[in-house]
Design a protein around this motif. Structure first.
Motif, short mmCIF file in Angstrom:
data_model
loop_
_atom_site.label_atom_id
_atom_site.label_comp_id
_atom_site.label_asym_id
_atom_site.label_seq_id
_atom_site.Cartn_x
_atom_site.Cartn_y
_atom_site.Cartn_z
N ASP A 1 0.83 -1.21 0.00
CA ASP A 1 0.00 0.00 0.00
C ASP A 1 0.86 1.25 0.00
O ASP A 1 0.62 2.19 -0.77
CB ASP A 1 -0.91 0.02 1.24
N LYS B 1 -1.78 0.73 -8.63
CA LYS B 1 -2.67 1.86 -8.45
C LYS B 1 -3.64 1.95 -9.63
O LYS B 1 -3.21 1.99 -10.78
CB LYS B 1 -1.87 3.16 -8.33
N ILE B 2 -4.92 1.95 -9.31
CA ILE B 2 -5.93 2.06 -10.35
C ILE B 2 -6.33 3.53 -10.46
O ILE B 2 -6.93 4.09 -9.54
CB ILE B 2 -7.17 1.20 -10.02
N HIS B 3 -5.95 4.13 -11.54
CA HIS B 3 -6.35 5.52 -11.76
C HIS B 3 -6.14 5.90 -13.22
O HIS B 3 -5.30 5.34 -13.91
CB HIS B 3 -5.60 6.48 -10.83
N LYS C 1 -10.52 1.68 -17.55
CA LYS C 1 -9.70 1.89 -16.37
C LYS C 1 -8.26 1.44 -16.62
O LYS C 1 -8.02 0.52 -17.42
CB LYS C 1 -10.24 1.10 -15.18
N ARG D 1 -7.83 -6.73 -2.98
CA ARG D 1 -7.76 -5.28 -3.05
C ARG D 1 -7.64 -4.69 -4.44
O ARG D 1 -7.84 -3.48 -4.62
CB ARG D 1 -6.60 -4.77 -2.19
N VAL D 2 -7.29 -5.51 -5.42
CA VAL D 2 -7.10 -4.97 -6.77
C VAL D 2 -8.17 -5.46 -7.73
O VAL D 2 -8.89 -4.65 -8.33
CB VAL D 2 -5.70 -5.31 -7.31
N TYR D 3 -8.30 -6.77 -7.87
CA TYR D 3 -9.25 -7.31 -8.84
C TYR D 3 -10.68 -6.82 -8.61
O TYR D 3 -11.37 -6.46 -9.59
CB TYR D 3 -9.22 -8.84 -8.83
N PRO D 4 -11.18 -6.77 -7.38
CA PRO D 4 -12.57 -6.29 -7.18
C PRO D 4 -12.76 -4.85 -7.65
O PRO D 4 -13.84 -4.49 -8.13
CB PRO D 4 -12.76 -6.41 -5.66
N ARG D 5 -11.73 -4.03 -7.54
CA ARG D 5 -11.85 -2.62 -7.92
C ARG D 5 -11.84 -2.43 -9.44
O ARG D 5 -12.23 -1.38 -9.94
CB ARG D 5 -10.72 -1.81 -7.30
N LEU D 6 -11.41 -3.45 -10.15
CA LEU D 6 -11.41 -3.38 -11.60
C LEU D 6 -12.81 -3.59 -12.17
O LEU D 6 -13.09 -3.22 -13.31
CB LEU D 6 -10.46 -4.43 -12.20
N GLY D 7 -13.68 -4.18 -11.35
CA GLY D 7 -15.04 -4.41 -11.79
C GLY D 7 -15.13 -5.49 -12.86
O GLY D 7 -14.22 -6.31 -13.02
#
Length: 206
Positions: free
Chosen positions: A16, A22-24, A32, A58-64
């Motif tokens: 972290d 970092k997804i942005h 994305k 923490r990463v894959y779920p945020r990618l949708g």
């Protein structure tokens, strides 16, 4: 991969803090972007299992469930410090959910260099191919100017050391292929005990 004793919670905090993943931002098609800075990856301090769990939670779920792209910055990567090893990479890749592999549209590989190209040409075809495979989605990007043809430049943060290296390549193109060493500038890596990445100047290119 992990050669020093660091607790799992400390490993997660380190990931972290260093902002390795970092997804942005979005690419020119509105997808994305998952940005990965290879130089920030402390291979000696992270275990494969912790990394796989971190990505899964923490990463894959945020990618949708929509298409996305990866921006991998290889600038300044050192094999002894940042390379997880072939078996670790294969284990991490195999653990990526099928839907994530399918939704990944492209991997923009910035400043690949000769060794990275040879490695991927040899092992990439063997380990990261097939249906939804990573290898076929690789896009080598030798200069940041080429990246902006695919990525919205105002939305992606690029570390200053990456831009400095890119500027060097403009005047010393043979560095691109490992034919000229760069002794003039030494790039520092973020300290493990640093409270943040303030030692790197992160700026949004305008």
């Amino acid at each position: 991969m992990c050669s020093q004793v660091v607790s799992e919670s400390e490993q997660e905090e380190l990931i972290d803090r260093l902002e390795i993943f970092k997804i942005h931002g979005r690419d020119k098609q509105g997808r994305k972007i998952l940005r990965i800075i290879g130089k920030f990856f402390p291979a000696r301090l992270l275990s494969v299992e912790v990394l796989k769990r971190y990505l899964s939670e923490r990463v894959y779920p945020r990618l949708g469930k929509k298409a996305f792209t990866v921006l991998y910055v290889h600038t300044g990567v050192q094999r002894s410090e940042n390379f997880a090893g072939i078996s670790a990479l294969r284990s991490i890749y195999d653990a990526i959910p099928a839907n994530v592999k399918e939704n990944l549209q492209a991997v923009y590989f910035v400043h690949p260099g000769l060794q990275a190209r040879l490695f991927l040409a040899t092992f990439g075809r063997l380990f990261f191919n097939g249906v939804g495979g990573l290898y076929g989605k690789l896009r080598y990007v030798n200069r940041l100017d080429y990246l902006w043809e695919h990525v919205r430049r105002h939305e992606v943060e690029i570390p200053e050391f990456v831009m400095d290296h890119d500027e060097d390549l403009e005047y010393r193109p043979m560095m691109d292929y490992g034919l000229e060493s760069d002794h003039r500038r030494v790039y520092g890596a973020p300290a493990v005990d640093s409270p943040a990445l303030s030692i790197y100047s992160m700026r949004c290119i305008s």
